[in-house]
Write a protein that holds these residues in place. Structure first.
Motif, PDB file in Angstrom:
ATOM      1  N   GLY A  98       7.191  -0.289  10.286  1.00  0.00           N
ATOM      2  CA  GLY A  98       8.048  -0.613   9.150  1.00  0.00           C
ATOM      3  C   GLY A  98       7.622   0.088   8.041  1.00  0.00           C
ATOM      4  O   GLY A  98       7.657  -0.376   6.876  1.00  0.00           O
ATOM      5  N   VAL A  99       7.167   1.534   7.901  1.00  0.00           N
ATOM      6  CA  VAL A  99       6.871   2.239   6.979  1.00  0.00           C
ATOM      7  C   VAL A  99       7.913   2.839   6.274  1.00  0.00           C
ATOM      8  O   VAL A  99       8.787   3.358   6.852  1.00  0.00           O
ATOM      9  CB  VAL A  99       5.696   3.472   7.346  1.00  0.00           C
ATOM     10  CG1 VAL A  99       5.385   4.268   6.118  1.00  0.00           C
ATOM     11  CG2 VAL A  99       4.571   2.831   8.154  1.00  0.00           C
ATOM     12  N   ALA A 100       8.203   2.311   4.945  1.00  0.00           N
ATOM     13  CA  ALA A 100       9.126   2.961   4.085  1.00  0.00           C
ATOM     14  C   ALA A 100       8.686   4.373   3.201  1.00  0.00           C
ATOM     15  O   ALA A 100       7.424   4.473   3.111  1.00  0.00           O
ATOM     16  CB  ALA A 100       9.488   1.889   3.036  1.00  0.00           C
ATOM     17  N   VAL A 101       9.526   5.227   3.092  1.00  0.00           N
ATOM     18  CA  VAL A 101       9.291   6.430   2.546  1.00  0.00           C
ATOM     19  C   VAL A 101       9.745   6.487   1.016  1.00  0.00           C
ATOM     20  O   VAL A 101      10.983   6.072   0.856  1.00  0.00           O
ATOM     21  CB  VAL A 101      10.107   7.423   3.139  1.00  0.00           C
ATOM     22  CG1 VAL A 101       9.769   8.902   2.451  1.00  0.00           C
ATOM     23  CG2 VAL A 101       9.223   7.776   4.734  1.00  0.00           C
ATOM     24  N   VAL A 102       8.874   6.422   0.069  1.00  0.00           N
ATOM     25  CA  VAL A 102       9.202   6.581  -1.306  1.00  0.00           C
ATOM     26  C   VAL A 102       8.822   8.056  -1.732  1.00  0.00           C
ATOM     27  O   VAL A 102       7.385   8.169  -2.148  1.00  0.00           O
ATOM     28  CB  VAL A 102       8.637   5.554  -2.165  1.00  0.00           C
ATOM     29  CG1 VAL A 102       9.091   5.720  -3.795  1.00  0.00           C
ATOM     30  CG2 VAL A 102       9.692   4.323  -1.599  1.00  0.00           C
ATOM     31  N   THR A 139       0.860  -1.357   0.041  1.00  0.00           N
ATOM     32  CA  THR A 139      -0.007  -0.037  -0.148  1.00  0.00           C
ATOM     33  C   THR A 139       0.791   1.103   0.077  1.00  0.00           C
ATOM     34  O   THR A 139       1.960   1.286   0.651  1.00  0.00           O
ATOM     35  CB  THR A 139      -0.847   0.051   1.196  1.00  0.00           C
ATOM     36  OG1 THR A 139      -1.699   1.266   1.335  1.00  0.00           O
ATOM     37  CG2 THR A 139      -0.368  -0.120   2.546  1.00  0.00           C
ATOM     38  N   SER A 140       0.513   2.316  -0.751  1.00  0.00           N
ATOM     39  CA  SER A 140       1.299   3.380  -0.803  1.00  0.00           C
ATOM     40  C   SER A 140      -0.001   4.606  -0.354  1.00  0.00           C
ATOM     41  O   SER A 140      -1.085   4.495  -0.852  1.00  0.00           O
ATOM     42  CB  SER A 140       1.642   3.912  -2.188  1.00  0.00           C
ATOM     43  OG  SER A 140       2.834   3.236  -2.344  1.00  0.00           O
ATOM     44  N   GLU A 141       0.522   4.989   0.879  1.00  0.00           N
ATOM     45  CA  GLU A 141      -0.285   6.152   1.458  1.00  0.00           C
ATOM     46  C   GLU A 141       0.167   7.472   0.780  1.00  0.00           C
ATOM     47  O   GLU A 141       1.250   8.169   0.910  1.00  0.00           O
ATOM     48  CB  GLU A 141      -0.254   6.521   2.978  1.00  0.00           C
ATOM     49  CG  GLU A 141      -1.103   7.200   3.466  1.00  0.00           C
ATOM     50  CD  GLU A 141      -2.620   6.981   3.263  1.00  0.00           C
ATOM     51  OE1 GLU A 141      -3.300   8.010   3.145  1.00  0.00           O
ATOM     52  OE2 GLU A 141      -3.055   5.869   3.307  1.00  0.00           O
ATOM     53  N   GLY A 151       3.500  -4.744   2.734  1.00  0.00           N
ATOM     54  CA  GLY A 151       4.603  -3.705   2.675  1.00  0.00           C
ATOM     55  C   GLY A 151       3.879  -2.276   2.767  1.00  0.00           C
ATOM     56  O   GLY A 151       2.713  -1.971   2.096  1.00  0.00           O
ATOM     57  N   LYS A 152       4.365  -1.385   3.502  1.00  0.00           N
ATOM     58  CA  LYS A 152       3.559  -0.094   3.679  1.00  0.00           C
ATOM     59  C   LYS A 152       4.663   0.888   3.246  1.00  0.00           C
ATOM     60  O   LYS A 152       5.665   1.062   3.707  1.00  0.00           O
ATOM     61  CB  LYS A 152       3.446   0.062   5.160  1.00  0.00           C
ATOM     62  CG  LYS A 152       2.461  -1.232   5.858  1.00  0.00           C
ATOM     63  CD  LYS A 152       2.420  -1.197   7.203  1.00  0.00           C
ATOM     64  CE  LYS A 152       1.814  -2.379   7.895  1.00  0.00           C
ATOM     65  NZ  LYS A 152       3.088  -3.650   7.796  1.00  0.00           N
ATOM     66  N   ILE A 153       4.104   1.904   2.450  1.00  0.00           N
ATOM     67  CA  ILE A 153       4.982   3.011   1.746  1.00  0.00           C
ATOM     68  C   ILE A 153       4.244   4.325   2.053  1.00  0.00           C
ATOM     69  O   ILE A 153       2.968   4.448   2.068  1.00  0.00           O
ATOM     70  CB  ILE A 153       5.133   2.608   0.387  1.00  0.00           C
ATOM     71  CG1 ILE A 153       5.963   1.299   0.195  1.00  0.00           C
ATOM     72  CG2 ILE A 153       5.818   3.848  -0.290  1.00  0.00           C
ATOM     73  CD1 ILE A 153       5.712   0.868  -1.256  1.00  0.00           C
ATOM     74  N   ALA A 154       4.915   5.450   2.257  1.00  0.00           N
ATOM     75  CA  ALA A 154       4.587   6.552   2.540  1.00  0.00           C
ATOM     76  C   ALA A 154       5.244   7.423   1.300  1.00  0.00           C
ATOM     77  O   ALA A 154       6.357   7.402   1.412  1.00  0.00           O
ATOM     78  CB  ALA A 154       4.666   7.122   3.888  1.00  0.00           C
ATOM     79  N   VAL A 155       4.660   8.633   1.044  1.00  0.00           N
ATOM     80  CA  VAL A 155       5.096   9.579   0.069  1.00  0.00           C
ATOM     81  C   VAL A 155       6.043  10.569   0.923  1.00  0.00           C
ATOM     82  O   VAL A 155       6.438  11.532   0.051  1.00  0.00           O
ATOM     83  CB  VAL A 155       4.109  10.077  -0.914  1.00  0.00           C
ATOM     84  CG1 VAL A 155       3.482   8.861  -1.589  1.00  0.00           C
ATOM     85  CG2 VAL A 155       3.092  10.953  -0.121  1.00  0.00           C
ATOM     86  N   SER A 156       5.947  10.826   2.081  1.00  0.00           N
ATOM     87  CA  SER A 156       6.728  11.605   2.896  1.00  0.00           C
ATOM     88  C   SER A 156       7.185  11.014   4.384  1.00  0.00           C
ATOM     89  O   SER A 156       6.364  10.253   4.747  1.00  0.00           O
ATOM     90  CB  SER A 156       6.172  13.172   2.887  1.00  0.00           C
ATOM     91  OG  SER A 156       5.260  13.169   3.798  1.00  0.00           O
TER      92      SER A 156
END
Length: 374
Positions: free
Chosen positions: A179-183, A124-126, A159-164
């Motif tokens: 475990g949130v990754a930033v992309v 998921t991308s937040e 997988g957890k993704i944030a834009v900032s």
């Protein structure tokens, strides 16, 4: 775009047809590709799917998203997984996030009795979570309900993704995400700068051309901008303000400008090409209550415009302190107006060179995360 049918499929799911920030994120990925993966986008028919087709991307137009309804969307995603057997299902925006979590949870149960059931990893991308719940939810009970829904659906997410970084912190604080990754949203700075330069309209002597690109909505602080512009005009009589975009506040904002005697110095052109609008501007102002990773700010910085924005969400990750004003929620009305006017008049005419992660880097970061999860 050349598609390798032998590569594992990354199925990106978008529940809305319109072309906004998330759609741009997806179209940028489609333009550069995800190395080692065959990108397929599941979305309803509309502006996004049309753009993707022009790029030569694989698009699965289907009965999916907010207009289709939850049951139909789950059925559509299930069918797509059975047909494509993707290695990755990657959802964007809350509706697709919940649908994806529900479908993958049910498939995990089915796999207990049917071992051949395809079971992709869920990412998921937040893109849109605010520190102030009122930005996206109209009531306290709805905010609490959605917080619970997000906490539950994240249990099923690999997988957890944030834009900032700000977005990642809000995910941790509100939803207990770990475990949130930033992309960050990718941007080709040189290409954007070149496009705006090609559209550049020379400024008249002693002019100051101010631009706003946003929905004409309460959370954008446009009434404060108009009051601030009236103060700017006292110091810079040749200043103009272009408030581009559409929304429910257009008549109210136009009346406000008229009551302040601003006349033709304030214009409301509606929807505009953002590149062309930046080509005829000197300063971009964005006074949002919240932003996650604003493409408007990224484009303006790449174009070499002076920028004034509120210090909210991911904005301080893009802008320098000299380009920021406090959140409007932290100031009384007159203090906010004064702060914005002062910053517009002080902002540097020759901003420092801007660098940012490109679209290809964004795609590679996704690949690294896909491989890390398995």
């Amino acid at each position: 775009m050349v598609v390798d049918q032998n590569q594992p499929v990354a199925l990106h799911c978008v529940p809305v047809p319109d072309f906004g920030g998330v759609a741009r994120h997806i179209s940028d990925l489609a333009e550069v590709g995800i190395p080692g993966y065959r990108l397929v986008v599941l979305c309803p028919p509309g502006a996004l799917s049309a753009c993707l087709k022009e790029l030569g991307a694989e698009v699965l137009e289907a009965n999916f998203g907010t207009q289709a309804g939850f049951a139909a969307s789950c059925k559509t995603l299930n069918r797509a997984i059975d047909e494509l057997q993707p290695a990755i299902v990657h959802t964007h925006l809350a509706y697709a996030d919940v649908v994806g979590a529900a479908v993958l949870t049910l498939r995990k149960g089915r796999r207990l009795t049917r071992r051949t059931t395809p079971l992709p990893r869920l990412f998921t991308s937040e893109h849109g979570i605010a520190g102030n719940d009122a930005v996206y939810h109209g009531s306290t009970w709805r905010s609490r309900l959605m917080e619970t829904v997000h906490r539950v659906r994240l249990w099923a997410t690999d997988g957890k993704i944030a834009v900032s970084r700000s977005t990642a912190e809000q995910m941790r604080r509100k939803w207990g995400a770990r475990g949130v990754a930033v992309v960050y949203n990718g941007l080709d700075v040189a290409a954007t700068a070149s496009a705006v330069e090609a559209a550049r309209v020379p400024a008249a002597p002693d002019s100051l051309r101010i631009l706003s690109l946003s929905r004409l909505a309460p959370e954008k602080g446009l009434d404060v901008l108009i009051d601030a512009f009236a103060l700017v005009r006292q110091q810079a009589p040749g200043a103009t303000l272009e408030i581009a975009g559409s929304g429910e506040l257009k008549e109210d904002l136009a009346d406000q400008a008229t009551s302040l005697g601003l006349g033709e110095s304030v214009t409301f052109p509606g929807f505009v090409d953002p590149i062309e609008a930046m080509g005829r501007a000197d300063v971009l102002v964005q006074l949002s209550v919240w932003e996650n990773c604003s493409y408007t700010l990224l484009d303006a910085k790449a174009a070499g415009l002076a920028v004034v924005a509120t210090a909210v969400g991911g904005n301080p990750e893009i802008l320098s302190e000299e380009e920021l004003v406090p959140s409007l929620a932290q100031l009384d009305r007159q203090a906010a107006v004064d702060a914005v006017a002062e910053r517009i008049l002080r902002v540097q005419n020759a901003p420092a060179p801007f660098s940012w992660a490109g679209k290809k880097q964004m795609g590679q970061q996704l690949v690294d995360l896909y491989k890390k999860v398995g």
